[in-house]
Design an enzyme around this catalytic site. Structure first.
Site, PDB file in Angstrom:
ATOM      1  N   CYS A 249       0.233 -28.333  -5.057  1.00 15.64           N
ATOM      2  CA  CYS A 249      -0.925 -28.805  -5.822  1.00 15.64           C
ATOM      3  C   CYS A 249      -2.172 -28.479  -5.011  1.00 15.64           C
ATOM      4  CB  CYS A 249      -0.819 -30.307  -6.047  1.00 15.64           C
ATOM      5  SG  CYS A 249      -2.362 -31.011  -6.665  1.00 15.64           S
TER       6      CYS A 249
ATOM      7  N   HIS B 230      -0.533 -16.204   5.301  1.00 13.55           N
ATOM      8  CA  HIS B 230      -0.859 -16.071   3.873  1.00 13.55           C
ATOM      9  C   HIS B 230       0.026 -16.940   2.994  1.00 13.55           C
ATOM     10  CE1 HIS B 230      -2.787 -11.905   4.878  1.00 13.55           C
ATOM     11  NE2 HIS B 230      -3.558 -12.905   5.195  1.00 13.55           N
TER      12      HIS B 230
ATOM     13  N   ASP C  32       7.435 -14.127   2.056  1.00 16.49           N
ATOM     14  CA  ASP C  32       8.791 -14.107   1.511  1.00 16.49           C
ATOM     15  C   ASP C  32       9.769 -15.056   2.197  1.00 16.49           C
ATOM     16  OD1 ASP C  32       9.388 -12.753   3.953  1.00 16.49           O
ATOM     17  OD2 ASP C  32       9.111 -10.799   3.017  1.00 16.49           O
TER      18      ASP C  32
ATOM     19  N   CYS D 246      -3.898 -32.252  -4.100  1.00 12.20           N
ATOM     20  CA  CYS D 246      -3.322 -33.225  -3.158  1.00 12.20           C
ATOM     21  C   CYS D 246      -2.299 -32.594  -2.215  1.00 12.20           C
ATOM     22  CB  CYS D 246      -2.699 -34.399  -3.911  1.00 12.20           C
ATOM     23  SG  CYS D 246      -1.122 -34.015  -4.689  1.00 12.20           S
TER      24      CYS D 246
ATOM     25  N   ARG E  67       0.779  -1.230   0.000  1.00 16.18           N
ATOM     26  CA  ARG E  67       0.000   0.000   0.000  1.00 16.18           C
ATOM     27  C   ARG E  67       0.818   1.292   0.000  1.00 16.18           C
ATOM     28  NH1 ARG E  67      -2.483  -4.012   2.223  1.00 16.18           N
ATOM     29  NH2 ARG E  67      -4.592  -4.485   1.520  1.00 16.18           N
TER      30      ARG E  67
HETATM   31  P1  NAD Z   1       0.674  -3.285   3.715  1.00 19.67           P
HETATM   32  O1  NAD Z   1       1.420  -3.003   2.459  1.00 19.67           O
HETATM   33  O2  NAD Z   1      -0.784  -3.098   3.733  1.00 19.67           O
HETATM   34  O3  NAD Z   1       1.257  -2.390   4.897  1.00 19.67           O
HETATM   35  C1  NAD Z   1       2.613  -2.237   5.118  1.00 19.67           C
HETATM   36  C2  NAD Z   1       2.773  -1.161   6.176  1.00 19.67           C
HETATM   37  O4  NAD Z   1       4.142  -1.112   6.557  1.00 19.67           O
HETATM   38  C3  NAD Z   1       2.381   0.214   5.696  1.00 19.67           C
HETATM   39  O5  NAD Z   1       1.501   0.790   6.649  1.00 19.67           O
HETATM   40  C4  NAD Z   1       3.716   0.990   5.629  1.00 19.67           C
HETATM   41  O6  NAD Z   1       3.566   2.320   6.043  1.00 19.67           O
HETATM   42  C5  NAD Z   1       4.574   0.236   6.610  1.00 19.67           C
HETATM   43  N1  NAD Z   1       6.005   0.228   6.298  1.00 19.67           N
HETATM   44  C6  NAD Z   1       6.611  -0.033   5.115  1.00 19.67           C
HETATM   45  N2  NAD Z   1       7.942  -0.058   5.259  1.00 19.67           N
HETATM   46  C7  NAD Z   1       8.205   0.206   6.558  1.00 19.67           C
HETATM   47  C8  NAD Z   1       9.386   0.321   7.339  1.00 19.67           C
HETATM   48  N3  NAD Z   1      10.600   0.134   6.789  1.00 19.67           N
HETATM   49  N4  NAD Z   1       9.275   0.602   8.657  1.00 19.67           N
HETATM   50  C9  NAD Z   1       8.051   0.773   9.224  1.00 19.67           C
HETATM   51  N5  NAD Z   1       6.894   0.674   8.546  1.00 19.67           N
HETATM   52  C10 NAD Z   1       6.977   0.387   7.239  1.00 19.67           C
HETATM   53  O7  NAD Z   1       1.083  -4.736   4.155  1.00 19.67           O
HETATM   54  P2  NAD Z   1       0.316  -5.822   5.042  1.00 19.67           P
HETATM   55  O8  NAD Z   1      -0.400  -5.174   6.158  1.00 19.67           O
HETATM   56  O9  NAD Z   1       1.307  -6.878   5.298  1.00 19.67           O
HETATM   57  O10 NAD Z   1      -0.814  -6.410   4.084  1.00 19.67           O
HETATM   58  C11 NAD Z   1      -0.582  -6.683   2.761  1.00 19.67           C
HETATM   59  C12 NAD Z   1      -0.633  -8.146   2.300  1.00 19.67           C
HETATM   60  O11 NAD Z   1       0.341  -8.235   1.299  1.00 19.67           O
HETATM   61  C13 NAD Z   1      -0.220  -9.169   3.299  1.00 19.67           C
HETATM   62  O12 NAD Z   1      -1.307  -9.959   3.479  1.00 19.67           O
HETATM   63  C14 NAD Z   1       0.909  -9.978   2.642  1.00 19.67           C
HETATM   64  O13 NAD Z   1       0.481 -11.304   2.447  1.00 19.67           O
HETATM   65  C15 NAD Z   1       1.104  -9.410   1.294  1.00 19.67           C
HETATM   66  N6  NAD Z   1       2.476  -8.965   0.921  1.00 19.67           N
HETATM   67  C16 NAD Z   1       3.587  -9.608   1.372  1.00 19.67           C
HETATM   68  C17 NAD Z   1       4.869  -9.156   1.046  1.00 19.67           C
HETATM   69  C18 NAD Z   1       6.071  -9.906   1.564  1.00 19.67           C
HETATM   70  O14 NAD Z   1       5.975 -11.116   1.805  1.00 19.67           O
HETATM   71  N7  NAD Z   1       7.206  -9.246   1.782  1.00 19.67           N
HETATM   72  C19 NAD Z   1       5.023  -8.012   0.267  1.00 19.67           C
HETATM   73  C20 NAD Z   1       3.858  -7.360  -0.201  1.00 19.67           C
HETATM   74  C21 NAD Z   1       2.599  -7.844   0.146  1.00 19.67           C
HETATM   75 ZN    ZN Z   2      -1.601 -33.251  -6.778  1.00 18.65          ZN
END
Ligand code: NAD
Ligand code: ZN
Length: 248
Positions: free
Chosen positions: A128, A120, A103, A131, A35
């Protein structure tokens, strides 16, 4: 008392700490969050689970995106924020890390698999959908990019998808139940880098609070639940946590 001293005091006196992490803990490793400006959603609209299942073109689009963004994910290394949490786990003060991230960086920072609850899923391998058999990404990448082939299960020919939970897909039952148990048992619940808008995951801080735990939110920007927390620190996770825990 200054925020940092108060955070250190809370970490020091807690008997059982749970961390709840979002995409924000991994931005300092070079993985964009959803976001923030420049985040993933400024580029892509999410693909819903039903569309993935019903449309071959959507499956293609999903794998295309996966491999277009994968290099960033594969190059990423754990950062100071991950290392600080790993230290708290190692010291036996943090019972678990509940993460929305896909990640795998908490595990890569040395936290045992059993202490990381992935709500998540994980994007570093595939499964798969029929299975559950695990499939590695390298052969899928090769036959998709070189031969245009979509992956099917080697065991049952079911549809293979990255091991992540898409919008509209059921939450994984065992991780959800474990996350709930851990949330109910902790006395300090720390949210790091989550905007706290994606439910049901975003329900855990409120649950911890209702059960009597202290709630700390560490995030660069305000979140939807700042007003329910005992302490909110707005800043960069790596800098804050490495100071609080004493790691680099
Ligand atoms: P989000 O993007 O909604 O929110 C991230 C928040 O972290 C924001 O409010 C931002 O202001 C803050 N932020 C970013 N960098 C920062 C830092 N260095 N220090 C402090 N704050 C910081 O993410 P969410 O709430 O995890 O939800 C998004 C969904 O996206 C999750 O369900 C996840 O599965 C998925 N996702 C995962 C990854 C990953 O695995 N790295 C990356 C992107 C999205
Ligand atoms: Zn299978």
């Amino acid at each position: 008392m200054e925020d940092m001293e108060r955070l250190q005091a809370m970490l020091g006196s807690a008997k059982r700490i749970v961390a709840f992490t979002g995409a924000g803990i991994s931005t300092e490793s070079g993985i964009p969050d959803f976001r923030s400006p420049g985040g993933i959603w400024t580029k892509y609209k999410p693909i819903y689970f039903d569309d993935f299942m019903s449309s071959e073109e959507m499956r293609r689009e999903s794998w295309r995106r996966k491999f277009a963004t994968d290099e960033t994910m594969l190059k990423a290394e754990p950062n100071a924020g991950h290392r600080a949490l790993a230290k708290l786990v190692e010291q036996g003060r943090m019972s678990t890390i509940i993460t929305q991230n896909i990640d795998g960086l908490h595990q890569r920072s040395g936290v045992p698999d059993a202490k990381v609850i992935e709500l998540h899923g994980n994007t570093t391998y595939a499964t798969c959908l029929d299975c559950g058999h695990r499939h590695e990404l390298d052969p899928i990448r090769r036959s998709f990019l070189e031969g245009g082939k979509l992956p099917f299960c080697v065991k049952c020919e079911g549809i293979v998808k990255t091991a992540t939970i898409s919008f509209g897909q059921a939450m994984p039952e065992i991780p959800m139940a474990r996350a709930q148990d851990e949330t109910l048992c902790c006395d300090l619940f720390i949210v790091l880098g989550s905007s706290l808008v994606v439910y049901p995951a975003a329900g855990f801080p409120g649950l911890a609070k209702r059960k009597g735990a202290e709630l700390v939110i560490i995030n660069r920007d305000p979140t939807d639940q700042d007003d329910t927390a005992d302490m909110v620190i707005h800043g960069e996770i790596g800098a804050i946590m490495s100071r609080a825990v004493g790691v680099n």
